[in-house]
Motif scaffolding. Structure first.
Motif, PDB file in Angstrom:
ATOM      1  N   ILE A  34      32.908  34.494  27.193  1.00 36.60           N
ATOM      2  CA  ILE A  34      31.802  35.315  27.668  1.00 36.60           C
ATOM      3  C   ILE A  34      30.881  35.674  26.504  1.00 36.60           C
ATOM      4  CG2 ILE A  34      31.200  37.466  28.812  1.00 36.60           C
ATOM      5  CD1 ILE A  34      32.479  35.436  30.625  1.00 36.60           C
ATOM      6  N   ALA A  35      31.485  35.947  25.352  1.00 35.96           N
ATOM      7  CA  ALA A  35      30.668  36.268  24.179  1.00 35.96           C
ATOM      8  C   ALA A  35      29.822  35.064  23.765  1.00 35.96           C
ATOM      9  CB  ALA A  35      31.571  36.716  23.038  1.00 35.96           C
ATOM     10  N   LEU A  87      40.300  43.909  36.974  1.00 34.58           N
ATOM     11  CA  LEU A  87      39.971  43.947  35.553  1.00 34.58           C
ATOM     12  C   LEU A  87      39.376  42.617  35.093  1.00 34.58           C
ATOM     13  CD1 LEU A  87      43.072  45.850  34.104  1.00 34.58           C
ATOM     14  CD2 LEU A  87      40.738  46.713  34.330  1.00 34.58           C
ATOM     15  N   VAL A  88      39.998  41.507  35.536  1.00 35.57           N
ATOM     16  CA  VAL A  88      39.490  40.197  35.129  1.00 35.57           C
ATOM     17  C   VAL A  88      38.086  39.962  35.669  1.00 35.57           C
ATOM     18  CG1 VAL A  88      39.862  37.710  35.331  1.00 35.57           C
ATOM     19  CG2 VAL A  88      41.810  39.226  34.898  1.00 35.57           C
ATOM     20  N   VAL A  89      37.916  40.282  36.965  1.00 37.21           N
ATOM     21  CA  VAL A  89      36.597  40.084  37.572  1.00 37.21           C
ATOM     22  C   VAL A  89      35.559  40.974  36.890  1.00 37.21           C
ATOM     23  CG1 VAL A  89      35.270  40.414  39.693  1.00 37.21           C
ATOM     24  CG2 VAL A  89      37.492  39.302  39.785  1.00 37.21           C
ATOM     25  N   ARG A  90      35.957  42.185  36.570  1.00 37.99           N
ATOM     26  CA  ARG A  90      35.023  43.092  35.903  1.00 37.99           C
ATOM     27  C   ARG A  90      34.603  42.533  34.544  1.00 37.99           C
ATOM     28  NH1 ARG A  90      33.391  48.364  36.057  1.00 37.99           N
ATOM     29  NH2 ARG A  90      32.971  49.368  34.057  1.00 37.99           N
ATOM     30  N   GLN A  91      35.570  41.965  33.823  1.00 40.71           N
ATOM     31  CA  GLN A  91      35.254  41.416  32.522  1.00 40.71           C
ATOM     32  C   GLN A  91      34.342  40.193  32.627  1.00 40.71           C
ATOM     33  OE1 GLN A  91      38.948  40.650  30.532  1.00 40.71           O
ATOM     34  NE2 GLN A  91      39.377  42.816  30.141  1.00 40.71           N
ATOM     35  N   VAL A 142      51.436  43.592  44.824  1.00 40.24           N
ATOM     36  CA  VAL A 142      50.088  43.390  45.344  1.00 40.24           C
ATOM     37  C   VAL A 142      49.103  44.330  44.662  1.00 40.24           C
ATOM     38  CG1 VAL A 142      48.629  43.644  47.384  1.00 40.24           C
ATOM     39  CG2 VAL A 142      50.816  42.464  47.563  1.00 40.24           C
ATOM     40  N   VAL A 143      49.514  45.595  44.532  1.00 41.34           N
ATOM     41  CA  VAL A 143      48.629  46.555  43.859  1.00 41.34           C
ATOM     42  C   VAL A 143      48.397  46.140  42.410  1.00 41.34           C
ATOM     43  CG1 VAL A 143      48.418  48.951  43.104  1.00 41.34           C
ATOM     44  CG2 VAL A 143      49.287  48.437  45.383  1.00 41.34           C
ATOM     45  N   LEU A 144      49.469  45.707  41.758  1.00 31.82           N
ATOM     46  CA  LEU A 144      49.344  45.295  40.365  1.00 31.82           C
ATOM     47  C   LEU A 144      48.427  44.072  40.238  1.00 31.82           C
ATOM     48  CD1 LEU A 144      50.229  45.660  37.431  1.00 31.82           C
ATOM     49  CD2 LEU A 144      52.209  44.196  37.911  1.00 31.82           C
ATOM     50  N   LEU A 145      48.621  43.085  41.130  1.00 34.74           N
ATOM     51  CA  LEU A 145      47.758  41.909  41.092  1.00 34.74           C
ATOM     52  C   LEU A 145      46.311  42.276  41.381  1.00 34.74           C
ATOM     53  CD1 LEU A 145      49.964  39.223  42.897  1.00 34.74           C
ATOM     54  CD2 LEU A 145      49.463  39.383  40.454  1.00 34.74           C
ATOM     55  N   GLY A 146      46.118  43.210  42.335  1.00 33.51           N
ATOM     56  CA  GLY A 146      44.753  43.648  42.621  1.00 33.51           C
ATOM     57  C   GLY A 146      44.103  44.303  41.420  1.00 33.51           C
ATOM     58  N   ALA A 147      44.877  45.137  40.723  1.00 40.85           N
ATOM     59  CA  ALA A 147      44.335  45.791  39.530  1.00 40.85           C
ATOM     60  C   ALA A 147      44.004  44.771  38.451  1.00 40.85           C
ATOM     61  CB  ALA A 147      45.339  46.823  39.009  1.00 40.85           C
ATOM     62  N   VAL A 163      27.887  38.644  33.631  1.00 42.14           N
ATOM     63  CA  VAL A 163      27.018  37.806  34.465  1.00 42.14           C
ATOM     64  C   VAL A 163      25.932  38.649  35.116  1.00 42.14           C
ATOM     65  CG1 VAL A 163      26.950  36.331  36.503  1.00 42.14           C
ATOM     66  CG2 VAL A 163      28.819  36.089  34.864  1.00 42.14           C
ATOM     67  N   ARG A 164      26.313  39.834  35.616  1.00 38.43           N
ATOM     68  CA  ARG A 164      25.299  40.728  36.192  1.00 38.43           C
ATOM     69  C   ARG A 164      24.295  41.166  35.131  1.00 38.43           C
ATOM     70  NH1 ARG A 164      29.141  44.706  39.923  1.00 38.43           N
ATOM     71  NH2 ARG A 164      29.578  43.174  41.578  1.00 38.43           N
ATOM     72  N   MET A 165      24.803  41.425  33.946  1.00 39.37           N
ATOM     73  CA  MET A 165      23.906  41.807  32.867  1.00 39.37           C
ATOM     74  C   MET A 165      22.936  40.673  32.558  1.00 39.37           C
ATOM     75  SD  MET A 165      24.899  42.909  28.971  1.00 39.37           S
ATOM     76  CE  MET A 165      26.112  44.076  29.581  1.00 39.37           C
TER      77      MET A 165
END
Length: 618
Positions: A236-237, A200-204, A191-196, A209-211
């Motif tokens: 994204i690029a 990371l994916v959401v951050r990428q 669970v911790v690994l999936l959360g991390a 998108v926020r920018m």
């Protein structure tokens, strides 16, 4: 969601492991118990052969032999288990006679450790039976889960007894606990690994998108040079590159529009200034011609007047054009000064007269006897008023247009009519306009009730004849066609609705030339008509109540019949009501809740809690 998946997977794995451990334990236990039952039968057969050779022994010696044999059997069978199982013997049917009581190995409580249901099953069958139980010890040791397998066998004398093998499940329980702990640890790690990974994916994904959202906001604020930072070659690029291209094109288009707008403003300004010089010359010549118009023939003189009027209009248009250019350049300023609005109104009405003549509309100015001074920009007020008047004439279908003044905090002037009544319940009724521009009002003075008419809403009131009317008029409404009139008449404590016909014998203003005839009651079933209003050419909306009933609102035709369709929604405490000729327009009423409205197909809605006089203009 990841936590739910891990929990579901853990439950499935634990269930599979538990079932596997139990299946293996059951198979091993059944094999061990089957061998034990065979050994017990063999020992009983061997001991039975010995007792046949010593048939002369006494019965009490035989019983003592069986007791000792049972004890030795329990010891012999349990000695090979080494703690892996315990052996219990119980008499059939609970009979412990002849000293054949319960026996057990390893300090096991035989009676409490073997379920009653299993004992009854073994009593009723000669095959082996099994069940899950908890082993109870006589020494006070903590009980533990176990699998018990039992069968009915015979002793050396051929008498049946119950033989049970109790297999503790402690080791399996420890194994299952170890598996649970391992799965919990692994699940938490997953669970911790999936959360991390998700972070990371959401951050990428979210960071670009926020920018983009931030840059879009800055672009909307006018900072057209803003661009996204693009790295990599992923989706994204590509999104960032497309966004930057869009921003660049947007900046280019806006720049082009700004250049075009500057050219337009310059063109308008140049044209306006260039037109002033020839216009000044034309104005000077036109003024000379206009001043000498009395020396011309009538047609030439009229042409000179039209030339002067059109030059005034052209100058106004030119001033408007210059002001538009100033607005576009952001240099427009409010030039407020004290002005008499009557002069503005007169100029607007004078300019709209030719259009009004073509449309068959008469423009009348009311309340211009006293100065109306306001701090305002005359040109802008005139432009707004001109738009209103021209639109009213264009879409007025030839009806008369009235332009009046209302001064905040000012006086309405001297009253044109005062009721002769001395009590509070005898004022004038709410006035009603007709299609001729005349104003109808009734004086509710009990000593001298009258129906009055103001020709074109001014002058001295004319008394309208109402032959056949018996009672005092409480309310008056003229239909849109100007031919029919509705009256609420009070007599003997009862208020009734009458509809009559307006007859005009002449249009000279003679008091005897207007009368109301053919009055007849349209709602005889109503004891008290509170208020009413025309809702079309031949339909009224009436508020009243029957004798002993409650207040109700209904539609009534001029002939007294009820039109098709549902009545208005119920409303209590109605004092006044107003309707429009258009069925799509809502009813408006003054009730206990203030001013309320009833849209088509809906319920009453509050408009203003402090209002008192609903009315539709016109």
């Amino acid at each position: 969601m990841s936590l739910g998946v891990v929990l579901l997977l853990g439950f499935v794995v634990i269930g599979q492991v538990r079932n596997g451990l139990l299946d293996a334990k059951v198979k091993a236990s059944q094999s061990q118990a089957t061998g034990g039952f065979a050994v017990a039968k063999q020992k009983a057969d061997e001991a039975g052969a010995g007792t046949d050779d010593a048939a002369t022994a006494a019965d009490d010696q035989s019983d003592q032999f069986v007791i000792e044999w049972m004890s030795n059997l329990v010891y012999s069978l349990s000695s090979g288990g080494q703690g892996a199982f315990d052996v219990v013997t119980l008499p059939v049917g609970g009979d412990s006679g002849s000293g054949r009581g319960p026996r057990a190995s390893g300090d096991v409580d035989p009676t409490a450790s073997v379920p009653e249901a299993l004992r009854a099953k073994v009593d009723a069958s000669t095959t082996a039976a099994q069940s899950y139980t908890r082993i109870t010890y006589d020494t006070g040791q903590e009980s533990q889960p176990a699998l018990v397998i039992g069968k009915q066998v015979n002793d050396p004398n051929g008498d049946p007894y119950q033989l049970y093998y109790l297999f503790p499940l402690t080791q399996e329980e420890k194994s299952l606990s170890l598996v649970k702990g391992t799965l919990a640890t692994a699940g938490l790690f997953v669970v911790v690994l999936l959360g991390a990974i998700a972070w990371l994916v959401v951050r990428q994904v979210v960071t670009p998108v926020r920018m983009a959202a931030g840059i879009a906001e800055r672009l909307s604020a006018g900072r057209l040079q803003e661009r996204m930072k693009v790295t990599g070659e992923d989706d994204i690029a590509r999104l960032g590159e497309a966004f930057n291209k869009m921003a660049q094109n947007l900046q280019l288009k806006i720049q082009q529009l700004e250049d075009l707008s500057r050219m337009q403003r310059r063109f308008v300004s140049d044209v306006s200034h260039e037109l002033r010089t020839p216009l000044t010359t034309v104005r000077m010549a036109a003024d000379v011609i206009h001043d000498a118009r009395e020396d011309f023939d009538p047609m030439t003189a009229r042409s000179a007047e039209l030339l002067a009027d059109q030059l005034d209009r052209f100058e106004t248009l030119l001033a408007d054009l210059l002001e538009i250019s100033r607005f576009d350049a952001g240099a427009a300023a409010l030039e407020a000064e004290p002005i008499d609005l009557r002069e503005v109104v007169r100029r607007v009405v004078g300019g709209a007269e030719p259009l009004a003549e073509r449309k068959g509309t008469t423009i009348r100015v009311l309340g211009d006897q006293q100065p109306v001074v306001a701090e305002a920009d005359a040109r802008r007020v005139e432009r707004v008023l001109r738009n209103l008047v021209v639109n009213a004439v264009e879409h007025g279908d030839g009806k008369s247009l009235y332009v009046g003044s209302l001064v905040s905090g000012g006086s309405l002037g001297d009253p044109v009519l005062v009721s002769g009544g001395k009590t509070a319940d005898a004022p004038l009724t709410t006035p009603s306009w007709d299609i001729e521009g005349d104003l109808w009002v009734a004086d509710r003075n009990p000593a001298d009730p009258r129906l009055l008419l103001f020709k074109e809403g001014a002058g001295k009131p004319l008394t309208v004849e109402t032959p056949g009317l018996d009672g005092r008029i409480k309310d008056v409404r003229v239909a849109a066609d100007g031919v029919r009139i509705a009256l609420v008449v009070e007599k003997g404590g009862k208020q009734s609705l009458f509809v009559g016909r307006i007859e005009r014998e002449g249009r000279t203003g003679d008091a005897r030339s207007v009368s109301v005839r053919g009055l007849r009651s349209t709602t005889p079933e109503l004891e008290e008509v509170t208020t009413m209003s025309w809702a079309g050419d031949s339909r009224l909306v009436v508020v009243g109540r029957e004798q002993g009933g409650v207040q109700q609102t209904r539609y009534v035709q001029v002939d007294g019949s009820t039109p098709e369709g549902p009545p208005p929604a119920a409303l209590t405490g109605v004092k006044e009501i107003a309707a429009s000729e258009d069925d799509e327009m809502p009813l408006v009423a003054y009730s206990e809740d203030g001013i309320v409205r009833l849209p088509s197909g809906a319920q009453w809605q509050k408009v203003d809690a402090d209002g008192t006089a609903p009315v539709y203009p016109g």
